[in-house]
Design a protein around this motif. Structure first.
Motif, PDB file in Angstrom:
ATOM      1  N   LEU A 158       0.697  -1.360  -0.040  1.00  0.00           N
ATOM      2  CA  LEU A 158      -0.039  -0.071  -0.057  1.00  0.00           C
ATOM      3  C   LEU A 158       0.774   1.222  -0.078  1.00  0.00           C
ATOM      4  N   GLN A 159       2.235   1.222  -0.258  1.00  0.00           N
ATOM      5  CA  GLN A 159       2.844   2.411  -0.120  1.00  0.00           C
ATOM      6  C   GLN A 159       3.012   3.352  -1.127  1.00  0.00           C
ATOM      7  N   PRO A 160       2.761   2.949  -2.394  1.00  0.00           N
ATOM      8  CA  PRO A 160       2.463   3.751  -3.646  1.00  0.00           C
ATOM      9  C   PRO A 160       1.532   4.909  -3.289  1.00  0.00           C
ATOM     10  N   ASN A 161       1.807   5.908  -3.265  1.00  0.00           N
ATOM     11  CA  ASN A 161       0.675   7.349  -2.954  1.00  0.00           C
ATOM     12  C   ASN A 161       0.320   7.925  -4.174  1.00  0.00           C
ATOM     13  N   ALA A 162       0.234   6.884  -5.199  1.00  0.00           N
ATOM     14  CA  ALA A 162      -0.366   7.677  -6.725  1.00  0.00           C
ATOM     15  C   ALA A 162      -0.368   6.592  -7.484  1.00  0.00           C
ATOM     16  N   GLY A 163      -1.262   6.414  -8.389  1.00  0.00           N
ATOM     17  CA  GLY A 163      -1.112   5.394  -9.659  1.00  0.00           C
ATOM     18  C   GLY A 163       0.257   5.354 -10.101  1.00  0.00           C
ATOM     19  N   SER A 164       0.764   6.390 -10.596  1.00  0.00           N
ATOM     20  CA  SER A 164       2.085   6.544 -11.072  1.00  0.00           C
ATOM     21  C   SER A 164       3.142   5.913 -10.187  1.00  0.00           C
ATOM     22  N   GLN A 165       3.043   6.082  -8.973  1.00  0.00           N
ATOM     23  CA  GLN A 165       4.077   5.526  -8.173  1.00  0.00           C
ATOM     24  C   GLN A 165       3.625   3.904  -7.994  1.00  0.00           C
ATOM     25  N   PRO A 175      -1.641   1.298  -4.833  1.00  0.00           N
ATOM     26  CA  PRO A 175      -0.858   0.142  -4.367  1.00  0.00           C
ATOM     27  C   PRO A 175      -0.731  -0.955  -5.556  1.00  0.00           C
ATOM     28  N   ILE A 176       0.126  -1.709  -5.200  1.00  0.00           N
ATOM     29  CA  ILE A 176       0.392  -2.820  -6.345  1.00  0.00           C
ATOM     30  C   ILE A 176       0.319  -4.295  -5.577  1.00  0.00           C
ATOM     31  N   GLY A 177      -0.267  -5.177  -6.558  1.00  0.00           N
ATOM     32  CA  GLY A 177      -0.488  -6.697  -6.167  1.00  0.00           C
ATOM     33  C   GLY A 177       0.628  -7.412  -6.946  1.00  0.00           C
ATOM     34  N   VAL A 178       1.323  -8.169  -6.273  1.00  0.00           N
ATOM     35  CA  VAL A 178       2.310  -9.007  -7.026  1.00  0.00           C
ATOM     36  C   VAL A 178       2.197 -10.587  -6.749  1.00  0.00           C
ATOM     37  N   ALA A 179       2.600 -11.217  -7.740  1.00  0.00           N
ATOM     38  CA  ALA A 179       2.735 -12.681  -7.791  1.00  0.00           C
ATOM     39  C   ALA A 179       3.823 -13.287  -6.774  1.00  0.00           C
ATOM     40  N   GLU A 180       3.649 -14.446  -6.332  1.00  0.00           N
ATOM     41  CA  GLU A 180       4.613 -15.070  -5.283  1.00  0.00           C
ATOM     42  C   GLU A 180       6.032 -14.609  -5.649  1.00  0.00           C
ATOM     43  N   HIS A 181       6.280 -14.857  -6.834  1.00  0.00           N
ATOM     44  CA  HIS A 181       7.970 -14.770  -7.164  1.00  0.00           C
ATOM     45  C   HIS A 181       8.462 -13.374  -6.998  1.00  0.00           C
ATOM     46  N   LEU A 182       7.541 -12.371  -7.143  1.00  0.00           N
ATOM     47  CA  LEU A 182       7.788 -11.060  -6.896  1.00  0.00           C
ATOM     48  C   LEU A 182       7.516 -10.480  -5.569  1.00  0.00           C
ATOM     49  N   ARG A 183       6.969 -11.195  -4.731  1.00  0.00           N
ATOM     50  CA  ARG A 183       6.684 -10.684  -3.391  1.00  0.00           C
ATOM     51  C   ARG A 183       7.947 -10.056  -2.614  1.00  0.00           C
ATOM     52  N   PRO A 184       9.003 -10.786  -2.635  1.00  0.00           N
ATOM     53  CA  PRO A 184      10.260 -10.112  -1.965  1.00  0.00           C
ATOM     54  C   PRO A 184      10.871  -8.866  -2.591  1.00  0.00           C
ATOM     55  N   PRO A 212       5.977   4.740   5.490  1.00  0.00           N
ATOM     56  CA  PRO A 212       6.036   3.403   4.994  1.00  0.00           C
ATOM     57  C   PRO A 212       4.701   2.793   4.512  1.00  0.00           C
ATOM     58  N   TYR A 213       3.533   3.629   4.836  1.00  0.00           N
ATOM     59  CA  TYR A 213       2.321   3.007   4.251  1.00  0.00           C
ATOM     60  C   TYR A 213       1.805   4.166   3.479  1.00  0.00           C
ATOM     61  N   GLY A 214       2.570   5.123   2.843  1.00  0.00           N
ATOM     62  CA  GLY A 214       2.122   6.066   1.970  1.00  0.00           C
ATOM     63  C   GLY A 214       1.054   6.786   2.370  1.00  0.00           C
ATOM     64  N   SER A 215       0.015   7.122   1.856  1.00  0.00           N
ATOM     65  CA  SER A 215      -1.022   7.929   2.160  1.00  0.00           C
ATOM     66  C   SER A 215      -2.029   7.106   3.136  1.00  0.00           C
ATOM     67  N   ALA A 216      -1.446   6.691   4.249  1.00  0.00           N
ATOM     68  CA  ALA A 216      -2.536   5.959   5.149  1.00  0.00           C
ATOM     69  C   ALA A 216      -3.482   6.483   5.766  1.00  0.00           C
ATOM     70  N   GLY A 217      -3.675   7.651   5.894  1.00  0.00           N
ATOM     71  CA  GLY A 217      -4.640   8.470   6.496  1.00  0.00           C
ATOM     72  C   GLY A 217      -6.240   8.357   5.638  1.00  0.00           C
ATOM     73  N   ILE A 218      -6.175   7.704   4.567  1.00  0.00           N
ATOM     74  CA  ILE A 218      -7.098   7.740   3.596  1.00  0.00           C
ATOM     75  C   ILE A 218      -7.672   6.364   3.363  1.00  0.00           C
ATOM     76  N   LEU A 219      -6.826   5.220   3.851  1.00  0.00           N
ATOM     77  CA  LEU A 219      -7.126   4.020   3.512  1.00  0.00           C
ATOM     78  C   LEU A 219      -8.299   3.354   4.061  1.00  0.00           C
ATOM     79  N   ALA A 220      -8.697   4.250   5.078  1.00  0.00           N
ATOM     80  CA  ALA A 220     -10.130   3.954   5.807  1.00  0.00           C
ATOM     81  C   ALA A 220     -11.155   4.205   4.689  1.00  0.00           C
TER      82      ALA A 220
END
Length: 974
Positions: A586-593, A742-751, A773-781
């Motif tokens: 959830l770290q990326p704080n924009a689609g571009s990131q 945020p990004i989702g990755v397959a298992e081999h890319l997880r590290p 660490p968690y980007g724009s965490a204040g709006i994840l709710a």
């Protein structure tokens, strides 16, 4: 006891596996039609049962499931329900979230490091942050109906330029660390080939150093980190320098000699400066700095566990054409009236693609507006008073510490004190004692203690902190604080806007006046293709100002942030189930990131397999401009892939291109459904071709609103997918930001998910892509609430209705406009494209003319001239009821009639309602009316407008004039 949201019968334990209630799951044909009475999905989804049935009948289908089966390729359809908790009502979800965030502990965090507690003025909190008239606006590309927001952003730019002493400022960036990385890129672009590395002071904030290193490493640019006092000796070969002011340890340094030496050595200098401190300190521009960057968080924006906060970047005029992000400029409209618009858009990634100045698409507009209004409300005297009070408390604190025998390491500071305690006793007991007293202090790597004071500090709090230190022998020394050489001289923020609205009455009226000049979702639908302007429900928005979420420092001790961490873990689990990917960041704080982070994960995986030479990224020619820009930023070379006449990827060209680059193929970036709004039949084959030739598949999740609950990116064959939580998952656009990508990755890319120097992360990751660490965490709710209230079946129904609405509109409009690109059975996904190019030949009417004319009908235009020039891409979303869809279709059909009148010679080819649109109230009510059409035709072409008319604030804006006469600050009065 009665069953509630907290009852084990209804809600899983926090660490329990996520399961699906059978009643919540679509079990077969027609299952997507049903929903529990009172479920939130009825609030979120616009069409009711009767409207849904009527629209389905128009398309020739009996149920939503039949339509889905006809539109979505069989080999990618999800064959089971999403394993998500059963849907909660608004009340249940809010109560559940309260129990989770109650595990956060709101202590006084005097940690600093770029984050400070502050006061959000109630008039700003209620009327901007909590006001859908501000947070549901779209990016101001249609400037005539975005004048209020553009004025607020111009105030922001003026504030930044004044306080930094540099003439040109952007309309905000994502965070301070990202701004520093952009500054590095600016310095590099302006440098010469014999200057090859970037030099940074070791007393910059550690998260800033890390983000810059991530960006530089992707580009193959060396970074050197040196002690601040040794920077001058390391200048040979450097193209740029980054210095912090004040430093992360609070020290104030005079950078005059360093900047002179840097310029003599051919290096540009960027200063990361505290915006509030600059009300008292000599500004970067007066040192001779080339660039200033920083955060405006402490100007009334809550900490929110790290974001969102608006960063700033200002620079000398030499960097005008290279600045990243957006710039608001002053222009004029067709009547010669002053008007605002986004300037120099030819720099943007939408146009320049891999040669763009940056990949940033989402800024932090809403937060920049809050910060600018903080300055408007308080004015220069008020800001100076706030800063002076903080500094006075810091001096009192430092003197008190020395009276207790402690060593204050730096004599010159603004608000942050570095304390050296007795090594025998150590810092840990003091830090622990502080936490027991609900105070968080900073521990430096060398064992020193940091104390950063803020706007909430009082004399009593100073005494509380001093009491944490054991009394000792007095250690008096020379005066401390701001030295005379670094004190600011002269006035700033002299424009009337910063010296007028200081009573709440005046401020309230000013905010309302600006809001009335902007079209938002409170006015009408905003049918932007690829942008997904859907309902941002009040229940989703309520939690963001709860103290347990808003007042948490991102580096507070883990024991104080358990509620945040639990909510984040659950949201990661939700997104993992929705996408099929086991790894989520959830770290990326924009689609571009998110794009950048996903590409870095692919790059790191190749390098781990000794395949680091793979540097070719395949991108369809129809892709969103951030794709090639992100690929270039990640160090890849872009190889375009052609599309066929139906808008699908040309399979023959893809195979040939993949074969040609097989030895160096790193990845392919694709959007699914396609950028043209269709479910391509060959998507699995596309993924197979890329994998066969050694590459990975990156899926752009811009169109995820057509996939949730229906198909999953991981099962289609993607290895990485970024999501736009500010699109599909209901975080509002905020006038152009904030966002979460945020990004989702397959298992081999997880590290290789993004790591962070200040949090436990992925040790092999490419480094952080955001400051917190968690980007724009204040709006994840917001997405947590959305998913919790919708449940698996509700999410699937939302997807189906989004597709239904789009296809219904396409069916209504196809008799009037040519439609580009159809998928299975003549259906589109969640968006479709009208082709307006024939009208330029037949009537001299362009897509821009139709876009401006829609303003007269009370609508924001769809996405214009993308992905194909001369077109409109329409996405209605699931949140709009049939009556609103029909109203928009009626407007477009009426406009087609106006075009027909020009074609037939009944209307003038130049002096017609389209060419002169939009029409302002001033123009329609003027004494003189010289047009060949009536005032009624101009302003009230359809009956509904007589009851509810939105008036554009200005007439059509002269865009070239604004670029030829670039002016990016508040215009002079008089």
């Amino acid at each position: 006891m009665p069953e509630t949201a907290l009852s084990p019968a209804r809600r899983p334990a926090a660490d329990a596996p996520i399961t699906t209630n059978a009643a919540d799951a679509p079990a077969g044909p027609g299952a997507v039609e049903s929903a529990r009475h009172g479920a939130f999905e009825h609030r979120h989804i616009g069409p009711d049962a009767a409207e849904t049935a009527a629209m389905l009948a128009t398309l020739g289908y009996g149920t939503l499931e039949e339509m889905l089966n006809a539109a979505v390729p069989a080999d990618i359809r999800l064959r089971r329900p999403l394993h998500l908790p059963p849907a909660a009502t608004e009340h249940e979800a809010l109560e559940l979230l309260r129990t989770i965030v109650a595990k956060n502990h709101v202590s006084r965090s005097l940690i600093g490091m770029g984050y400070h507690a502050c006061i959000t003025a109630p008039v700003i909190q209620r009327n901007i942050l909590e006001n859908p008239g501000w947070y549901t606006q779209y990016t101001p590309y249609q400037a005539e109906i975005a004048q209020g927001r553009l004025e607020a952003l111009l105030n922001f730019q003026t504030m930044v330029a004044d306080l930094t002493g540099l003439p040109l400022a952007t309309a905000s960036l994502l965070d301070e660390a990202t701004a520093a990385a952009e500054a590095m890129a600016l310095c590099r672009a302006a440098g010469t080939p014999d200057h090859h590395y970037f030099l940074m002071a070791d007393n910059c904030h550690p998260q800033t150093l890390a983000v810059v290193q991530t960006r530089a490493a992707a580009l193959g640019v060396p970074c050197r980190i040196e002690p601040a006092q040794k920077l001058a000796g390391a200048l040979p070969g450097a193209f740029g320098v980054l210095a912090q002011y004040p430093a992360t340890d609070g020290q104030l340094i005079d950078y005059s000699e360093l900047i002179t030496a840097a310029h003599a050595a051919g290096a540009a200098v960027a200063m990361a400066a505290d915006i509030l401190a600059l009300t008292l300190l000599k500004p970067p521009g007066e040192f001779g700095a080339d660039i200033a960057i920083g955060s405006t968080q402490r100007l009334g924006v809550p900490m929110g566990f790290g974001g969102p906060h608006a960063a700033y970047l200002s620079a000398t005029a030499a960097f005008t054409r290279r600045l990243p992000g957006r710039i608001v400029g002053v222009s004029r409209d067709a009547a010669g009236k002053t008007a605002y618009r986004l300037a120099l858009q030819t720099r943007e990634q939408h146009i320049r693609r891999e040669k763009a100045t940056s990949n940033i698409c989402t800024a932090q507009v809403l937060l920049a507006i809050i910060a600018s209004m903080h300055a408007v409300y308080h004015g220069p005297a008020g800001l100076r008073a706030i800063a002076q009070q903080i500094h006075d408390h810091a001096v009192t604190m430092a003197e008190g510490l020395e009276a207790r025998g402690c060593a204050v390491v730096h004599r010159h500071f603004f608000d942050t004190i570095m304390v050296r305690v007795n090594p025998a006793a150590g810092a840990r007991p003091i830090l622990a004692h502080a936490r027991e007293n609900q105070i968080n202090l900073r521990e430096y790597d060398n064992g020193d203690i940091g104390i950063a004071l803020d706007e909430l500090t009082t004399a009593a709090e100073v005494d509380r902190v001093l009491a944490l230190f054991s009394p000792g022998r007095s250690n008096p020394s020379s005066a401390m604080g701001i030295p005379p050489a670094l004190r600011r001289a002269g006035d700033y923020l002299k424009h009337p806007v910063f010296n007028t609205h200081h009573s709440e009455t005046e401020m309230l009226r000013y905010l309302q006046r600006l809001q009335s000049r902007d079209l938002s979702l409170t006015t009408s639908m905003i049918p932007l293709g690829s942008c997904t302007m859907k309902l941002n429900a009040t229940a989703e928005m309520l939690p963001i100002t709860w103290p347990q979420l808003a007042r948490i420092h991102p580096l507070a001790p883990a024991g104080q942030t358990q509620g945040y961490l639990e909510m984040i873990r659950q949201l990661e689990g939700f997104l993992s189930e929705i996408t099929g990917f086991p790894g989520i960041s959830l770290q990326p704080n924009a689609g571009s990131q998110g794009e950048f982070a996903g590409l870095l994960a692919i790059k790191a995986w190749h390098e781990s397999r000794r395949q680091g030479h793979r540097n070719i990224c395949l991108i369809p020619v129809s892709a969103h401009g951030t794709n090639p820009a992100s690929a270039a930023m990640a160090g890849f070379h872009v190889a375009p892939v052609a599309c066929d006449s139906r808008g699908n990827i040309n399979m023959e060209d893809l195979r040939a291109t993949a074969v040609r680059h097989a030895a160096n193929l790193a990845c392919m970036m694709i959007t699914y459904p396609s950028t043209h709004g269709v479910f391509e039949q060959g998507i699995k084959e596309i993924c197979g071709i890329v994998h066969e030739h050694g590459g990975q598949v990156y899926m752009d999740g811009a169109n995820m609103n057509a996939m949730v609950g229906v198909c999953r990116p991981a099962e289609i064959g993607a290895d990485v997918c970024h999501l736009n939580l500010h699109k599909t998952f209901c975080i509002p656009h905020g006038g152009g930001g904030p966002g979460v990508g945020p990004i989702g990755v397959a298992e081999h890319l997880r590290p290789y998910l993004p790591a962070h120097p200040l949090a436990k992360g992925h040790p092999h990751g490419a480094g952080p892509v955001a400051q917190a660490p968690y980007g724009s965490a204040g709006i994840l709710a917001i997405p947590w609430m959305y998913i919790t209230m919708m449940g698996g079946a509700g999410l699937r129904r939302a997807t189906a209705v989004a597709m239904l609405n789009a296809n219904y509109m396409a069916r209504r409009l196809e008799a009037h406009y040519p439609l580009l690109f159809r998928g299975n059975n003549g259906l589109c996904a969640h968006e479709f494209i009208l082709d307006l190019r024939p009208f330029e030949q037949s009537a001299g009417i362009k897509a821009e003319d139709v876009a401006k004319r829609l303003m007269d009908y009370g609508f924001h235009a769809p996405t214009m001239s993308w992905p194909e020039p001369g077109t409109l891409m329409i996405e209605p979303t699931e949140s709009e009821a049939q009556c609103e869809l029909d109203r928009f279709c009626d407007a477009l059909i009426s406009i087609r009639g106006e075009i027909a009148a020009v074609e037939a010679g009944r209307a003038h080819r130049v002096d017609n309602v389209l060419k002169n649109a939009p029409h302002t109230a001033a123009a329609v009510t003027a004494d003189a009316w010289t047009h060949s059409y009536t005032r009624q035709q101009a302003a009230f072409p359809l009956p509904y407008l007589e009851a509810d008319k939105f008036w554009p604030a200005v007439a059509r804006i002269d865009n070239p004039y604004g670029d030829r006469n670039l002016f990016c600050a508040c215009p002079p009065t008089g």
